[in-house]
Design a protein around this motif. Structure first.
Motif, PDB file in Angstrom:
ATOM      1  N   ILE A  96       0.844  -1.191   0.000  1.00  0.00           N
ATOM      2  CA  ILE A  96       0.000   0.000   0.000  1.00  0.00           C
ATOM      3  C   ILE A  96       0.882   1.244   0.000  1.00  0.00           C
ATOM      4  N   GLY A  97       0.694   2.103  -0.972  1.00  0.00           N
ATOM      5  CA  GLY A  97       1.432   3.352  -1.032  1.00  0.00           C
ATOM      6  C   GLY A  97       0.687   4.443  -0.279  1.00  0.00           C
ATOM      7  N   VAL A  98       1.426   5.415   0.199  1.00  0.00           N
ATOM      8  CA  VAL A  98       0.837   6.563   0.889  1.00  0.00           C
ATOM      9  C   VAL A  98       1.548   7.826   0.410  1.00  0.00           C
ATOM     10  N   SER A  99       0.760   8.809  -0.017  1.00  0.00           N
ATOM     11  CA  SER A  99       1.311  10.094  -0.440  1.00  0.00           C
ATOM     12  C   SER A  99       0.662  11.210   0.369  1.00  0.00           C
ATOM     13  N   VAL A 100       1.456  12.196   0.727  1.00  0.00           N
ATOM     14  CA  VAL A 100       0.959  13.388   1.431  1.00  0.00           C
ATOM     15  C   VAL A 100       1.080  14.580   0.492  1.00  0.00           C
ATOM     16  N   ILE A 101      -0.050  15.259   0.272  1.00  0.00           N
ATOM     17  CA  ILE A 101      -0.079  16.423  -0.611  1.00  0.00           C
ATOM     18  C   ILE A 101       0.041  17.681   0.241  1.00  0.00           C
ATOM     19  N   MET A 102       0.957  18.574  -0.131  1.00  0.00           N
ATOM     20  CA  MET A 102       1.152  19.828   0.593  1.00  0.00           C
ATOM     21  C   MET A 102       1.069  20.995  -0.393  1.00  0.00           C
ATOM     22  N   PRO A 103      -0.156  21.414  -0.731  1.00  0.00           N
ATOM     23  CA  PRO A 103      -0.287  22.532  -1.663  1.00  0.00           C
ATOM     24  C   PRO A 103      -0.045  23.872  -0.976  1.00  0.00           C
ATOM     25  N   GLY A 104       0.310  24.845  -1.779  1.00  0.00           N
ATOM     26  CA  GLY A 104       0.298  26.224  -1.319  1.00  0.00           C
ATOM     27  C   GLY A 104      -1.076  26.812  -1.566  1.00  0.00           C
ATOM     28  N   TYR A 105      -1.137  28.040  -2.025  1.00  0.00           N
ATOM     29  CA  TYR A 105      -2.422  28.706  -2.245  1.00  0.00           C
ATOM     30  C   TYR A 105      -2.984  28.323  -3.612  1.00  0.00           C
TER      31      TYR A 105
ATOM     32  N   PRO B 122      -1.335  37.436   3.003  1.00  0.00           N
ATOM     33  CA  PRO B 122      -0.955  37.399   1.590  1.00  0.00           C
ATOM     34  C   PRO B 122      -1.057  35.979   1.039  1.00  0.00           C
ATOM     35  N   LYS B 123      -1.140  35.864  -0.281  1.00  0.00           N
ATOM     36  CA  LYS B 123      -1.263  34.559  -0.938  1.00  0.00           C
ATOM     37  C   LYS B 123      -0.261  34.472  -2.087  1.00  0.00           C
ATOM     38  N   PRO B 124       1.016  34.397  -1.786  1.00  0.00           N
ATOM     39  CA  PRO B 124       2.031  34.376  -2.842  1.00  0.00           C
ATOM     40  C   PRO B 124       1.978  33.090  -3.663  1.00  0.00           C
ATOM     41  N   PHE B 125       2.294  33.220  -4.936  1.00  0.00           N
ATOM     42  CA  PHE B 125       2.384  32.093  -5.868  1.00  0.00           C
ATOM     43  C   PHE B 125       1.075  31.310  -5.965  1.00  0.00           C
ATOM     44  N   GLU B 126      -0.048  32.017  -5.801  1.00  0.00           N
ATOM     45  CA  GLU B 126      -1.357  31.354  -5.939  1.00  0.00           C
ATOM     46  C   GLU B 126      -1.484  30.761  -7.343  1.00  0.00           C
ATOM     47  N   MET B 127      -2.045  29.538  -7.420  1.00  0.00           N
ATOM     48  CA  MET B 127      -2.161  28.871  -8.710  1.00  0.00           C
ATOM     49  C   MET B 127      -3.584  28.373  -8.936  1.00  0.00           C
ATOM     50  N   PRO B 128      -3.988  28.177 -10.192  1.00  0.00           N
ATOM     51  CA  PRO B 128      -5.318  27.660 -10.480  1.00  0.00           C
ATOM     52  C   PRO B 128      -5.438  26.183 -10.103  1.00  0.00           C
ATOM     53  N   ALA B 129      -6.670  25.756  -9.843  1.00  0.00           N
ATOM     54  CA  ALA B 129      -6.899  24.392  -9.357  1.00  0.00           C
ATOM     55  C   ALA B 129      -6.480  23.334 -10.374  1.00  0.00           C
ATOM     56  N   HIS B 130      -6.685  23.601 -11.668  1.00  0.00           N
ATOM     57  CA  HIS B 130      -6.352  22.571 -12.657  1.00  0.00           C
ATOM     58  C   HIS B 130      -4.840  22.299 -12.696  1.00  0.00           C
ATOM     59  N   LYS B 131      -4.052  23.333 -12.460  1.00  0.00           N
ATOM     60  CA  LYS B 131      -2.599  23.135 -12.432  1.00  0.00           C
ATOM     61  C   LYS B 131      -2.198  22.336 -11.195  1.00  0.00           C
TER      62      LYS B 131
ATOM     63  N   LYS C 252       4.892   9.234  -4.913  1.00  0.00           N
ATOM     64  CA  LYS C 252       5.797  10.102  -4.176  1.00  0.00           C
ATOM     65  C   LYS C 252       5.337  10.218  -2.724  1.00  0.00           C
ATOM     66  N   ALA C 253       6.291  10.234  -1.825  1.00  0.00           N
ATOM     67  CA  ALA C 253       5.958  10.343  -0.402  1.00  0.00           C
ATOM     68  C   ALA C 253       5.335  11.692  -0.092  1.00  0.00           C
ATOM     69  N   ARG C 254       5.866  12.743  -0.685  1.00  0.00           N
ATOM     70  CA  ARG C 254       5.386  14.101  -0.417  1.00  0.00           C
ATOM     71  C   ARG C 254       5.284  14.854  -1.738  1.00  0.00           C
ATOM     72  N   ILE C 255       4.132  15.458  -1.967  1.00  0.00           N
ATOM     73  CA  ILE C 255       3.905  16.236  -3.177  1.00  0.00           C
ATOM     74  C   ILE C 255       3.614  17.661  -2.727  1.00  0.00           C
ATOM     75  N   SER C 256       4.640  18.503  -2.743  1.00  0.00           N
ATOM     76  CA  SER C 256       4.527  19.859  -2.198  1.00  0.00           C
ATOM     77  C   SER C 256       4.851  20.869  -3.285  1.00  0.00           C
ATOM     78  N   PHE C 257       4.060  21.922  -3.337  1.00  0.00           N
ATOM     79  CA  PHE C 257       4.204  22.906  -4.412  1.00  0.00           C
ATOM     80  C   PHE C 257       3.475  24.188  -4.004  1.00  0.00           C
ATOM     81  N   PRO C 258       3.776  25.311  -4.673  1.00  0.00           N
ATOM     82  CA  PRO C 258       4.822  25.532  -5.680  1.00  0.00           C
ATOM     83  C   PRO C 258       6.202  25.596  -5.018  1.00  0.00           C
ATOM     84  N   PHE C 259       7.247  25.354  -5.804  1.00  0.00           N
ATOM     85  CA  PHE C 259       8.584  25.227  -5.230  1.00  0.00           C
ATOM     86  C   PHE C 259       9.017  26.434  -4.397  1.00  0.00           C
TER      87      PHE C 259
END
Length: 266
Positions: free
Chosen positions: A182-191, A203-212, A225-232
């Motif tokens: 069983i794989g496990v991934s943690v998503i860490m989005p910004g704004y 403030p909301k720096p580097f805000e991105m659209p949902a489709h991206k 991937k263990a961790r999916i964090s963005f934007p860089f």
């Protein structure tokens, strides 16, 4: 003549499918050979998302079950597991709240509700889904944290706490469940542009659209991937908040405007 073996249909469960990220994920995954199990609180929006996904070739089941009702949640997940045990479960449903002003705590009822849906519910869903995945020898759990999980923000203390908690839980489960397939991934989005994002203070720096965001998440899940964090840039900056001495990190938070909370006069 031999009978052709029908192609395997991949089942993907997405909660919070009426939100910005959830609906974008549903649309991103929707294609022939995919069965989507979509959960959402807003029935009309959920129906529209489902129709959009069906138009792209996906099989779609929907539900509006109350996730915080332990009995109803268990019954729903048991039924799903018997019919189409998810190959990927994206536990995306979540909420936010924030203080009404500097020095004011968030309303206690809001805090309880937030901890329930952001932290307890995905943990409860893992309890229900893991036995079937373990018996099958495959599956993937996807938990939605946030870059706020690196260091708590004054404008969203409870949200930050729940996202730090689910981050730690997902990271722990990854090591625990890997030996049984069983794989496990943690998503860490910004704004990510959404009503929830718009309501957040600061403030909301580097805000991105949902489709991206959905595209980045899908690629990360595909790679387990263990961790999916963005934007860089924002991920790199918030990661430093976690490793710097607390006094320096908190000074930077104030300096960048994340500690400024305007009194809600409504």
């Amino acid at each position: 003549m031999t009978n052709a073996v029908p192609p395997k249909v991949q089942t993907i469960l997405i909660t919070g499918a009426t939100g910005a990220i959830g609906s974008a994920l549903a649309t991103t995954y929707a294609q022939n050979g995919i069965r989507l199990v979509l959960h959402g609180r807003r029935s009309e929006t959920l129906a529209a998302v489902a129709e959009r996904c069906r138009a792209r070739g996906a099989l779609v089941d929907t539900s509006g079950v109350e996730l915080t009702d332990d009995t109803a949640l268990a019954e729903w997940l048991t039924q799903i597991s018997r019919q189409h045990l998810p190959d990927i479960a994206i536990l995306n449903a979540g909420q936010n709240t924030h203080p009404v002003g500097a020095g004011y705590l968030e309303p206690e009822d809001d805090v309880t509700s937030l901890v329930d849906i952001n932290l307890r519910v995905p943990m409860a869903m893992a309890q229900q889904l893991v036995p079937g995945m373990r018996a099958r020898g495959s599956g993937q759990l996807v938990f939605i944290s946030s870059l706020a999980g690196w260091h708590g923000l004054p404008g969203t203390p409870t949200y930050s706490a729940t996202k730090a908690g689910i981050k730690a839980y997902g990271e722990a489960l990854r090591g625990l469940l890997a030996p049984v397939g069983i794989g496990v991934s943690v998503i860490m989005p910004g704004y990510v542009t959404s009503p929830m994002c718009n309501a957040m203070p600061g403030p909301k720096p580097f805000e991105m659209p949902a489709h991206k965001a959905a595209s980045l998440i899908q690629r990360g899940i595909a790679g387990n991937k263990a961790r999916i964090s963005f934007p860089f840039p924002l991920n790199f900056g918030t990661w430093w908040l976690a490793v710097l001495p607390a006094a320096i990190a908190q000074h930077l938070i104030r300096l960048l405007g994340f500690g400024r909370i305007e009194r809600d006069t409504k």
